[in-house]
Scaffold this active site. Structure first.
Site, PDB file in Angstrom:
ATOM      1  N   ARG A   1      -6.761 -33.622  -0.922  1.00  0.00           N
ATOM      2  CA  ARG A   1      -6.202 -34.311   0.286  1.00  0.00           C
ATOM      3  C   ARG A   1      -6.126 -35.931  -0.084  1.00  0.00           C
ATOM      4  O   ARG A   1      -7.000 -36.477  -0.646  1.00  0.00           O
ATOM      5  CB  ARG A   1      -6.722 -34.089   1.577  1.00  0.00           C
ATOM      6  CG  ARG A   1      -7.200 -32.540   1.864  1.00  0.00           C
ATOM      7  CD  ARG A   1      -7.681 -32.142   2.746  1.00  0.00           C
ATOM      8  NE  ARG A   1      -7.648 -30.896   3.238  1.00  0.00           N
ATOM      9  CZ  ARG A   1      -8.782 -29.925   2.689  1.00  0.00           C
ATOM     10  NH1 ARG A   1      -9.804 -30.290   2.123  1.00  0.00           N
ATOM     11  NH2 ARG A   1      -8.819 -28.453   3.034  1.00  0.00           N
TER      12      ARG A   1
ATOM     13  N   LYS B   1     -13.482 -31.080   3.545  1.00  0.00           N
ATOM     14  CA  LYS B   1     -13.713 -30.608   5.038  1.00  0.00           C
ATOM     15  C   LYS B   1     -14.811 -29.673   5.358  1.00  0.00           C
ATOM     16  O   LYS B   1     -15.240 -29.030   4.640  1.00  0.00           O
ATOM     17  CB  LYS B   1     -12.338 -29.883   5.610  1.00  0.00           C
ATOM     18  CG  LYS B   1     -11.081 -30.724   5.865  1.00  0.00           C
ATOM     19  CD  LYS B   1     -10.098 -29.979   6.556  1.00  0.00           C
ATOM     20  CE  LYS B   1      -8.827 -30.930   6.828  1.00  0.00           C
ATOM     21  NZ  LYS B   1      -7.737 -30.043   7.537  1.00  0.00           N
TER      22      LYS B   1
ATOM     23  N   HIS C   1       0.985 -36.212   0.290  1.00  0.00           N
ATOM     24  CA  HIS C   1       0.768 -34.794   0.854  1.00  0.00           C
ATOM     25  C   HIS C   1       1.758 -34.016   0.148  1.00  0.00           C
ATOM     26  O   HIS C   1       1.478 -32.549  -0.413  1.00  0.00           O
ATOM     27  CB  HIS C   1       0.964 -34.382   2.439  1.00  0.00           C
ATOM     28  CG  HIS C   1       0.417 -33.148   2.842  1.00  0.00           C
ATOM     29  ND1 HIS C   1      -0.875 -33.000   2.818  1.00  0.00           N
ATOM     30  CD2 HIS C   1       0.868 -32.309   3.474  1.00  0.00           C
ATOM     31  CE1 HIS C   1      -1.224 -31.918   3.252  1.00  0.00           C
ATOM     32  NE2 HIS C   1      -0.011 -31.324   3.670  1.00  0.00           N
TER      33      HIS C   1
ATOM     34  N   ARG D   1       0.394 -33.282  -3.449  1.00  0.00           N
ATOM     35  CA  ARG D   1      -0.483 -32.243  -3.039  1.00  0.00           C
ATOM     36  C   ARG D   1       0.142 -30.966  -3.179  1.00  0.00           C
ATOM     37  O   ARG D   1      -0.322 -29.935  -3.770  1.00  0.00           O
ATOM     38  CB  ARG D   1      -1.367 -32.187  -1.870  1.00  0.00           C
ATOM     39  CG  ARG D   1      -2.318 -31.120  -1.596  1.00  0.00           C
ATOM     40  CD  ARG D   1      -3.006 -31.619  -0.332  1.00  0.00           C
ATOM     41  NE  ARG D   1      -3.768 -30.540   0.388  1.00  0.00           N
ATOM     42  CZ  ARG D   1      -4.920 -29.885   0.398  1.00  0.00           C
ATOM     43  NH1 ARG D   1      -5.553 -30.360  -0.856  1.00  0.00           N
ATOM     44  NH2 ARG D   1      -5.290 -29.033   0.825  1.00  0.00           N
TER      45      ARG D   1
ATOM     46  N   HIS E   1      -9.038 -24.989   0.898  1.00  0.00           N
ATOM     47  CA  HIS E   1      -8.625 -24.048   2.004  1.00  0.00           C
ATOM     48  C   HIS E   1     -10.012 -23.263   2.324  1.00  0.00           C
ATOM     49  O   HIS E   1     -10.236 -22.388   1.291  1.00  0.00           O
ATOM     50  CB  HIS E   1      -7.363 -23.412   1.804  1.00  0.00           C
ATOM     51  CG  HIS E   1      -6.171 -24.395   1.768  1.00  0.00           C
ATOM     52  ND1 HIS E   1      -5.141 -23.934   1.376  1.00  0.00           N
ATOM     53  CD2 HIS E   1      -5.897 -25.572   2.288  1.00  0.00           C
ATOM     54  CE1 HIS E   1      -4.173 -25.037   1.333  1.00  0.00           C
ATOM     55  NE2 HIS E   1      -4.672 -25.833   2.122  1.00  0.00           N
TER      56      HIS E   1
ATOM     57  N   TYR F   1       2.570 -20.742   0.399  1.00  0.00           N
ATOM     58  CA  TYR F   1       3.107 -21.026  -0.981  1.00  0.00           C
ATOM     59  C   TYR F   1       3.379 -19.680  -1.473  1.00  0.00           C
ATOM     60  O   TYR F   1       3.828 -19.483  -2.926  1.00  0.00           O
ATOM     61  CB  TYR F   1       2.173 -21.636  -1.979  1.00  0.00           C
ATOM     62  CG  TYR F   1       1.614 -23.140  -1.430  1.00  0.00           C
ATOM     63  CD1 TYR F   1       2.351 -24.212  -1.861  1.00  0.00           C
ATOM     64  CD2 TYR F   1       0.440 -23.396  -1.071  1.00  0.00           C
ATOM     65  CE1 TYR F   1       2.165 -25.284  -1.219  1.00  0.00           C
ATOM     66  CE2 TYR F   1      -0.125 -24.491  -0.579  1.00  0.00           C
ATOM     67  CZ  TYR F   1       0.875 -25.504  -0.710  1.00  0.00           C
ATOM     68  OH  TYR F   1       0.401 -26.938  -0.300  1.00  0.00           O
TER      69      TYR F   1
END
Length: 304
Positions: A151, A175, A246, A249, A272, A281
């Site tokens: 990210r 995250k 992004h 990415r 994720h 995807y």
């Protein structure tokens, strides 16, 4: 003029402080629904759930976007909630009506050729002898981003220690404060080595950040990187509107899947927490599988 709609709009203005544009949007949507009800021998106030479903179905048949349909449902819900609370109606006909689901938007993706052109130009501009610290930095940034799929917030805020432990990979805290290991490609390692040397010559050796800057945080701002990336893309003949950190990415993930990586691995590399996030995807996998069957199935080309 429908007095119930007017009363509803007055309430939204006085009690909710709704903006003028919001009120006009509610008015248009509710008057359109009222017109449909009138054409079917009813009023908006007395409309049944089935009649409202027919109205929403007519929007879909007319080609309205799901976002527009969802906005109409939201307006109707607010309107019937108002009628119920004002004792103007004993039930809410929208309770069992679902908002239309938005179509899953596919991420913008750069082709392998475009990505290669971008990276080649970044490397050329960062070449020893002519490369400025800024050119060396943007080269390191794009190589690492495309190699890892980080990210942008993770990338610009990397501590310098991650690059000094082992040049084969980075350990990234993402995250949820979760750590993950992301390997670096050979070009990314070379670009990073050059950047560390340029960083030292700039006198930034004492900064805790891999990409230090004179900013409030002490590291490169994501907006600055985004602007420099667009400038690089423009010099490479790629529309600036087509690229962002992004998008790179997304290119990382899509190209991995396109060339055989499995979805679970890509999920881990992207950081994720849930694989459902990575499933945007799956269209790449589907295209690859169709191509695989068409190219390698022994009977794929036989006429039927």
């Amino acid at each position: 003029m429908d007095l119930r709609i007017e009363s509803f709009l007055e309430m939204m203005s006085a009690e909710r402080g709704a903006a003028k544009n919001t009120l006009e949007s509610y008015r248009r949507d509710l008057e359109d629904a009222a017109g449909f009800c009138k054409a079917h021998q009813s009023t908006l106030q007395e409309a049944s759930t089935d009649l409202l479903r027919d109205y929403l179905a007519s929007l879909a048949d007319a080609g309205f976007a799901t976002s527009s349909q969802a906005r109409r449902v939201a307006a109707l819900r607010q309107f019937y909630k108002f009628l119920y609370l004002e004792n103007l109606r004993s039930d809410d006909p929208t309770i069992t009506i679902d908002s239309p689901k938005k179509e899953a938007s596919l991420p913008k993706i750069m082709s392998v050729t475009e990505t290669s052109r971008l990276l080649d130009l970044a490397a050329e501009e960062a070449a020893e002898g002519i490369g400025t610290p800024r050119a060396i930095r943007i080269h390191a940034l794009v190589e690492v981003l495309y190699a890892t799929g980080l990210r942008v917030s993770e990338l610009v805020s990397l501590p310098v220690e991650v690059a000094k432990r082992d040049d084969r990979f980075f350990i990234v805290r993402g995250k949820g404060n979760k750590e993950r290991l992301v390997p670096l490609t050979a070009p990314a390692r070379a670009a990073m080595k050059r950047w560390l040397a340029a960083r030292k010559l700039q006198g930034d050796e004492d900064s805790p950040w891999l990409f230090p800057a004179a900013s409030e945080t002490g590291h490169l701002a994501r907006q600055v990187f985004g602007r420099e990336l667009k400038e690089l893309a423009a010099r490479a003949g790629i529309a600036s509107a087509k690229i962002s950190p992004h998008v790179l990415r997304h290119a990382f993930a899509s190209h991995l899947l396109q060339y055989g990586a499995d979805l679970r691995t890509v999920q881990q590399l992207l950081g994720h927490a849930d694989i459902s996030t990575t499933q945007i995807y799956t269209h790449v996998i589907e295209e690859r599988l169709v191509s695989l069957v068409n190219d390698h199935h022994p009977l794929a080309d036989l006429p039927r």
